[in-house]
Design an enzyme around this catalytic site. Structure first.
Site, PDB file in Angstrom:
ATOM      1  N   ASN A  96      42.754  49.061  27.725  1.00 19.91           N
ATOM      2  CA  ASN A  96      43.403  49.795  28.820  1.00 19.91           C
ATOM      3  C   ASN A  96      44.919  49.745  28.667  1.00 19.91           C
ATOM      4  O   ASN A  96      45.434  49.185  27.719  1.00 19.91           O
ATOM      5  CB  ASN A  96      42.952  49.231  30.169  1.00 19.91           C
ATOM      6  CG  ASN A  96      43.221  47.739  30.234  1.00 19.91           C
ATOM      7  OD1 ASN A  96      44.349  47.300  30.133  1.00 19.91           O
ATOM      8  ND2 ASN A  96      42.151  46.943  30.366  1.00 19.91           N
ATOM      9  N   PHE A 134      44.418  40.302  41.371  1.00 22.43           N
ATOM     10  CA  PHE A 134      45.122  41.574  41.508  1.00 22.43           C
ATOM     11  C   PHE A 134      44.083  42.645  41.841  1.00 22.43           C
ATOM     12  O   PHE A 134      42.877  42.425  41.658  1.00 22.43           O
ATOM     13  CB  PHE A 134      45.845  41.940  40.200  1.00 22.43           C
ATOM     14  CG  PHE A 134      47.213  41.331  40.088  1.00 22.43           C
ATOM     15  CD1 PHE A 134      47.370  39.954  39.989  1.00 22.43           C
ATOM     16  CD2 PHE A 134      48.347  42.127  40.095  1.00 22.43           C
ATOM     17  CE1 PHE A 134      48.634  39.384  39.888  1.00 22.43           C
ATOM     18  CE2 PHE A 134      49.617  41.567  39.990  1.00 22.43           C
ATOM     19  CZ  PHE A 134      49.754  40.206  39.891  1.00 22.43           C
TER      20      PHE A 134
HETATM   21  N1  CTP Z   1      39.145  40.857  36.757  1.00 20.30           N
HETATM   22  C1  CTP Z   1      38.592  39.852  35.977  1.00 20.30           C
HETATM   23  N2  CTP Z   1      37.576  40.131  35.137  1.00 20.30           N
HETATM   24  C2  CTP Z   1      37.071  41.374  35.049  1.00 20.30           C
HETATM   25  C3  CTP Z   1      37.625  42.406  35.829  1.00 20.30           C
HETATM   26  C4  CTP Z   1      38.650  42.117  36.671  1.00 20.30           C
HETATM   27  O1  CTP Z   1      39.061  38.714  36.057  1.00 20.30           O
HETATM   28  N3  CTP Z   1      36.062  41.594  34.223  1.00 20.30           N
HETATM   29  C5  CTP Z   1      40.208  40.519  37.701  1.00 20.30           C
HETATM   30  C6  CTP Z   1      41.561  41.080  37.389  1.00 20.30           C
HETATM   31  O2  CTP Z   1      42.319  40.169  36.618  1.00 20.30           O
HETATM   32  C7  CTP Z   1      42.147  41.265  38.780  1.00 20.30           C
HETATM   33  C8  CTP Z   1      40.958  41.563  39.648  1.00 20.30           C
HETATM   34  O3  CTP Z   1      39.819  41.095  38.927  1.00 20.30           O
HETATM   35  O4  CTP Z   1      42.708  40.056  39.262  1.00 20.30           O
HETATM   36  C9  CTP Z   1      40.745  43.009  40.026  1.00 20.30           C
HETATM   37  O5  CTP Z   1      40.692  43.808  38.911  1.00 20.30           O
HETATM   38  P1  CTP Z   1      40.536  45.398  39.070  1.00 20.30           P
HETATM   39  O6  CTP Z   1      40.624  46.013  37.719  1.00 20.30           O
HETATM   40  O7  CTP Z   1      41.444  45.883  40.137  1.00 20.30           O
HETATM   41  O8  CTP Z   1      39.119  45.607  39.683  1.00 20.30           O
HETATM   42  P2  CTP Z   1      37.652  45.390  39.287  1.00 20.30           P
HETATM   43  O9  CTP Z   1      37.188  44.166  39.997  1.00 20.30           O
HETATM   44  O10 CTP Z   1      37.460  45.420  37.805  1.00 20.30           O
HETATM   45  O11 CTP Z   1      36.937  46.636  39.980  1.00 20.30           O
HETATM   46  P3  CTP Z   1      37.113  48.219  39.779  1.00 20.30           P
HETATM   47  O12 CTP Z   1      37.519  48.443  38.341  1.00 20.30           O
HETATM   48  O13 CTP Z   1      35.763  48.748  40.106  1.00 20.30           O
HETATM   49  O14 CTP Z   1      38.159  48.665  40.757  1.00 20.30           O
END
Ligand code: CTP
Length: 405
Positions: A211, A324
């Site tokens: 990403n 986050f």
């Molecule tokens: N995060 C994590 N591990 C993952 C996905 C996310 O630790 N596999 C953590 C990120 O570091 C961040 C938080 O979860 O602190 C939220 O990440 P975000 O990308 O906003 O959301 P997701 O939980 O992945 O959900 P979505 O993509 O459906 O919004």
């Protein structure tokens, strides 16, 4: 006792009419217990004499006039290494540009390049010079690199004009320095784990899923935590952001590698921050060699573990776990949901489609979501934002410690 006690401050005085105020500043610093090494640029010596600054600071004055070539080379390295802080007050437009551009044309210029100490500037100049895009660009560059700018104040200027350009009062600079050094030890004895940057999930030997994360926000947080005296462990995916100083780093390219390290290290940490943009899926049966593109039209994906959710669920008493949330819609709703579902204490909510962008940008605007509600913050440079978040963390920990005492 002042927090300035025994701090070694290099006070660089550059050539503007406000230079005379540096004499009072030097006196206040010495009174507060700081060790002051004064530096006068050639231009500053037109406004104050080395003898007055030497008398008030109790130390010999560094300057180009008294330094031979050898001293210039060796002296700036030695001084640059020993100072806890380089404070430039007053900082002229010329000093700001020299620091921003890395022009080693005099003692001060070489010192800016050689030092690893934090830089604080208290600018003073004509208001038009301050507002000029060239000065503002240099300021932005310095801020991006983590420099702190205090002032200038608005008011009547020596040139007879009115506007921003006055040096902050020496007593105000002293007050801010005391707060700065208090903050520098506010997380002493606290161990923090932080994840940052993207993860890369291999498809084959040359391709991966990832990403846009640059890692800048997480790195800025790691640096700010370390500046506040914390012991910082940083788990990061592949990123080109310059690595933060003073932290223990582990490169964890994929989500599974990041998870394994996070689970191993988290139980020893009091603060856990998930700033990484972890890829949500990895490829089942990633190929060791390079696949032919004809075979790439369908990838079989499997969901990655949610690292911060696992750490949140395993939260120990007294741990502060912060995640986050990157959103383009329903920011607060989604951040609030993630906070609850992942058992997080705080969520730093990011509208990733904000004006000016977030990914790779130098600035960020966040909303801090806690159990009692959401608080929208102004857009800040990422380093400044990190410092403010760290201040919140330190306040939270101190309040808890007081409550428990
Ligand atoms: N995060 C994590 N591990 C993952 C996905 C996310 O630790 N596999 C953590 C990120 O570091 C961040 C938080 O979860 O602190 C939220 O990440 P975000 O990308 O906003 O959301 P997701 O939980 O992945 O959900 P979505 O993509 O459906 O919004």
């Amino acid at each position: 006792m002042s927090t300035l006690q025994h701090q070694h401050i290099l006070l660089a005085v550059t050539g503007g009419i406000a230079a005379y105020k540096a004499l009072e500043l030097a006196r206040l610093l010495v009174q507060a217990g700081a060790k002051v090494t004064p530096l006068l640029t050639k231009a500053a010596q037109k406004f104050v004499t080395p003898l007055s600054l030497q008398t008030l600071s109790g130390s010999a004055v560094l300057s180009d006039l008294f330094a031979d070539a050898e001293e210039l080379e060796i002296g700036h390295i030695r001084i640059a290494r020993s100072a806890d802080l380089v404070l430039t007050a007053p900082a002229t437009a010329q000093a700001l540009s020299r620091a921003a551009l890395g022009l080693a044309t005099d003692y001060l210029g070489t010192l800016y390049l050689a030092t690893r100490a934090p830089l604080i500037f208290a600018p003073a100049m004509n208001q038009a010079m301050w507002l000029h895009p060239a000065t503002q660009d240099h300021l932005a560059t310095l801020k991006q690199r983590g420099a702190i700018i205090w002032g200038p104040e608005e008011g009547n200027l020596a040139c007879g004009e009115e506007g921003p350009g006055r040096l902050l009062a020496p007593a105000e600079i002293l007050r801010r320095l005391e707060a700065y050094f208090t903050a520098r030890s506010s997380l002493k004895g606290i161990r923090c784990l932080i994840t940052a940057g993207p993860t890369q999930e291999p498809i084959d030997a040359v391709r991966y899923i990832s990403n846009h994360s640059s890692g800048k926000m997480g790195y800025a947080l790691a640096e700010a935590l370390s500046e506040a005296g914390a012991e910082v462990i940083l788990l990061h995916g592949p990123t080109s952001a310059p690595p933060p100083e003073g932290v223990t780093r582990y490169l964890t390219p994929s989500a599974l590698e990041m998870l394994a390290q996070a689970k191993r290290l988290a139980p020893r940490c009091q603060v856990i921050i998930g700033a990484a943009a972890v890829a949500d899926f990895s490829v089942k049966n990633a190929a060791a060699g390079k696949l032919k593109k004809i075979n790439l039209t369908h990838l079989e994906l499997r969901p990655n573990p949610d690292i911060i959710a696992e750490l949140g669920q395993a939260k120990q008493k007294g741990q502060l776990v912060i995640g986050f949330a990157a959103e383009t819609e329903r920011l607060i709703e989604e951040a609030t949901r993630k906070r609850k579902e992942k058992n997080l204490d705080w969520v730093v909510a990011n509208q990733v489609n904000q004006v000016g962008g977030v990914f790779g940008a130098e600035e960020n605007q966040i909303t801090l979501v806690q159990a009692h509600g959401a608080e929208e913050w102004p857009r800040f440079n990422k380093k400044e934002l990190a410092r403010r978040l760290v201040k919140r963390i330190a306040n939270h920990i101190q309040a808890k410690q007081k409550g428990e005492a």
